[in-house]
Design a protein around this motif. Structure first.
Motif, PDB file in Angstrom:
ATOM      1  N   ARG A 268       5.764  -8.569  -0.661  1.00  0.00           N
ATOM      2  CA  ARG A 268       5.802  -7.197  -1.153  1.00  0.00           C
ATOM      3  C   ARG A 268       5.570  -6.227  -0.001  1.00  0.00           C
ATOM      4  NH1 ARG A 268       1.557  -6.126  -5.657  1.00  0.00           N
ATOM      5  NH2 ARG A 268       0.208  -6.483  -3.861  1.00  0.00           N
ATOM      6  N   PRO A 269       6.391  -5.148   0.124  1.00  0.00           N
ATOM      7  CA  PRO A 269       6.178  -4.173   1.208  1.00  0.00           C
ATOM      8  C   PRO A 269       4.926  -3.345   0.968  1.00  0.00           C
ATOM      9  CG  PRO A 269       7.917  -3.424  -0.256  1.00  0.00           C
ATOM     10  CD  PRO A 269       7.537  -4.809  -0.702  1.00  0.00           C
ATOM     11  N   VAL A 270       4.458  -2.770   2.044  1.00  0.00           N
ATOM     12  CA  VAL A 270       3.256  -1.928   1.966  1.00  0.00           C
ATOM     13  C   VAL A 270       3.613  -0.630   1.265  1.00  0.00           C
ATOM     14  CG1 VAL A 270       1.452  -0.793   3.296  1.00  0.00           C
ATOM     15  CG2 VAL A 270       2.410  -2.986   4.071  1.00  0.00           C
ATOM     16  N   HIS A 271       2.823  -0.277   0.245  1.00  0.00           N
ATOM     17  CA  HIS A 271       3.094   0.928  -0.534  1.00  0.00           C
ATOM     18  C   HIS A 271       2.253   2.072  -0.004  1.00  0.00           C
ATOM     19  CE1 HIS A 271       4.238   3.347  -3.949  1.00  0.00           C
ATOM     20  NE2 HIS A 271       2.945   3.594  -4.200  1.00  0.00           N
ATOM     21  N   THR A 272       2.918   3.192   0.285  1.00  0.00           N
ATOM     22  CA  THR A 272       2.222   4.399   0.771  1.00  0.00           C
ATOM     23  C   THR A 272       2.171   5.403  -0.365  1.00  0.00           C
ATOM     24  OG1 THR A 272       4.321   5.219   1.612  1.00  0.00           O
ATOM     25  CG2 THR A 272       2.945   4.013   3.159  1.00  0.00           C
ATOM     26  N   ARG A 273       1.025   5.883  -0.648  1.00  0.00           N
ATOM     27  CA  ARG A 273       0.835   6.829  -1.755  1.00  0.00           C
ATOM     28  C   ARG A 273       1.235   8.231  -1.331  1.00  0.00           C
ATOM     29  NH1 ARG A 273      -4.838   6.682  -4.426  1.00  0.00           N
ATOM     30  NH2 ARG A 273      -3.751   8.324  -5.554  1.00  0.00           N
ATOM     31  N   VAL A 274       1.958   8.900  -2.228  1.00  0.00           N
ATOM     32  CA  VAL A 274       2.359  10.281  -1.984  1.00  0.00           C
ATOM     33  C   VAL A 274       1.843  11.187  -3.088  1.00  0.00           C
ATOM     34  CG1 VAL A 274       4.335  11.733  -1.333  1.00  0.00           C
ATOM     35  CG2 VAL A 274       4.439   9.293  -0.985  1.00  0.00           C
TER      36      VAL A 274
END
Length: 377
Positions: free
Chosen positions: A180-186
């Motif tokens: 799973r790719p790293v998720h960046t919160r926006v």
């Protein structure tokens, strides 16, 4: 006693090292040919024959002429029916066979219906039947009763080996890695304070509490319950060892660190403080002041253009005149052979070359052809 049958062990598949022959009978027998495009076969061009009026008499009108036939009169004999004046004096079969009889008047109240009164017989009832006369009583034999067999448990060990336990060897393997790719919160944690269509159209209202259905009080039945069944009476328990589950070897590291209960659900959807929303009122738009100009964007941007009528491409309705003389030659005028116009013999009152023979019942005249006399040498 359960019969144990040995299980068939499948042989290990070993692929062949030889090369597969992919040839077919179609590839062997079929010979490819070069295909050339088919030439278009068109009919020969014929010169257009110009139409013209012909003053000719066709052979059909010349050979088949309309005769002036007179309508023949009907020769049906006249039948004038005259009824007889003498009276018919013969008698019929009914008058000969029927003998009149005197009819006696029926008395009033006389009925031929039988009376409904039941007549009791004085003789004793004879209840003898053929079954009672012919039946011979026999003594019944005692019914054979099979003795109940006593269940004896087997002394052999129960074979509880399944195909899963037989085939599963518990091979060790590496655990799958997470791709799973790293998720960046926006997203922001601030609450939306503006007005929406849902907030304006759907106002909260009070919901009445649900009605509680009254459950009738349970009354236990009287008497004692028989808990015995055929399985409970006939079943003989025996001791069985508990099966140990076969699980794959785990490669997890045993650590004593405390569990960190963090997940993507808790990170993306944090708990917000719930506060009661106030009443949302619509903003009132102030009424316009001044006089309406009545000028729209279409009127202000529209530029009028001069219309130029389109020229018609329709050809002129003038007959085409050619200086070439009209060609009225046809196949009929070339191949037609003129014939001598002969007068039909039926138009003469007495046809030449024919002698009157007779007249039939319908008035049709028959003529006989004159045969020339042949002189004997």
């Amino acid at each position: 006693v359960r019969n144990w049958t040995p299980r068939h062990v499948p042989e290990e598949y070993k692929p062949k090292q030889e090369k597969i022959d992919l040839g077919t009978t179609y590839k062997r027998d079929f010979n490819s040919y070069k295909v050339q495009p088919v030439a278009i076969v068109r009919p020969l061009e014929r010169q257009q024959v110009k139409k013209g009026k012909l003053d000719m008499v066709p052979t059909y009108k010349d050979d088949y002429r309309a005769w002036d036939l007179q309508k023949s009169e009907l020769y049906k004999p006249e039948q004038t029916y005259q009824p007889p004046t003498v009276k018919f004096g013969n008698s019929t079969t009914f008058q000969d066979d029927f003998v009149p009889q005197e009819i006696k008047p029926r008395q009033s109240g006389q009925s031929f219906k039988p009376s409904s009164v039941v007549k009791l017989s004085t003789a004793p009832f004879n209840g003898i039947t053929s079954h009672r006369l012919d039946y011979i009583p026999h003594q019944l034999e005692l019914k054979f009763e099979r003795p109940k067999e006593v269940y004896k448990p087997t002394e052999q060990r129960f074979e509880d080996l399944t195909t899963h336990r037989y085939d599963f060897q518990g091979l060790t393997g590496e655990t799958a890695k997470i791709c799973r790719p790293v998720h960046t919160r926006v997203t922001q944690n601030a609450r939306f304070q503006g007005s929406t269509e849902f907030r304006e159209c759907f106002q909260p209202w009070e919901i009445p509490p649900p009605e509680v259905k009254k459950v009738p009080e349970y009354v236990p039945p009287t008497g004692s319950m028989l808990l015995n069944s055929t399985s409970h009476l006939d079943y003989v328990p025996y001791q069985a060892n508990r099966v140990v589950p076969i699980r794959p070897v785990s490669h997890r590291r045993s650590n004593n660190f405390p569990f960190q209960g963090k997940s993507t659900m808790k990170e993306h959807f944090p708990a917000w403080e719930n506060c009661r929303q106030g009443v949302i009122k619509k903003q009132q738009i102030p009424n316009p002041s001044g006089k309406f100009d009545g000028l729209s964007t279409f009127r202000s941007h529209y530029v009028p253009h001069k219309l130029i009528p389109t020229e018609s491409c329709k050809p002129l309705n003038i007959a085409f005149k050619s200086s070439v003389p009209f060609d009225d030659v046809t196949m009929y005028s070339i191949e037609y052979t003129p014939k001598i116009q002969e007068i039909c013999t039926a138009s003469y009152p007495s046809p030449p070359g024919y002698i009157f023979d007779n007249i039939n019942s319908q008035g049709h005249k028959f003529f006989r052809k004159i045969t020339p006399a042949v002189k004997a040498f």
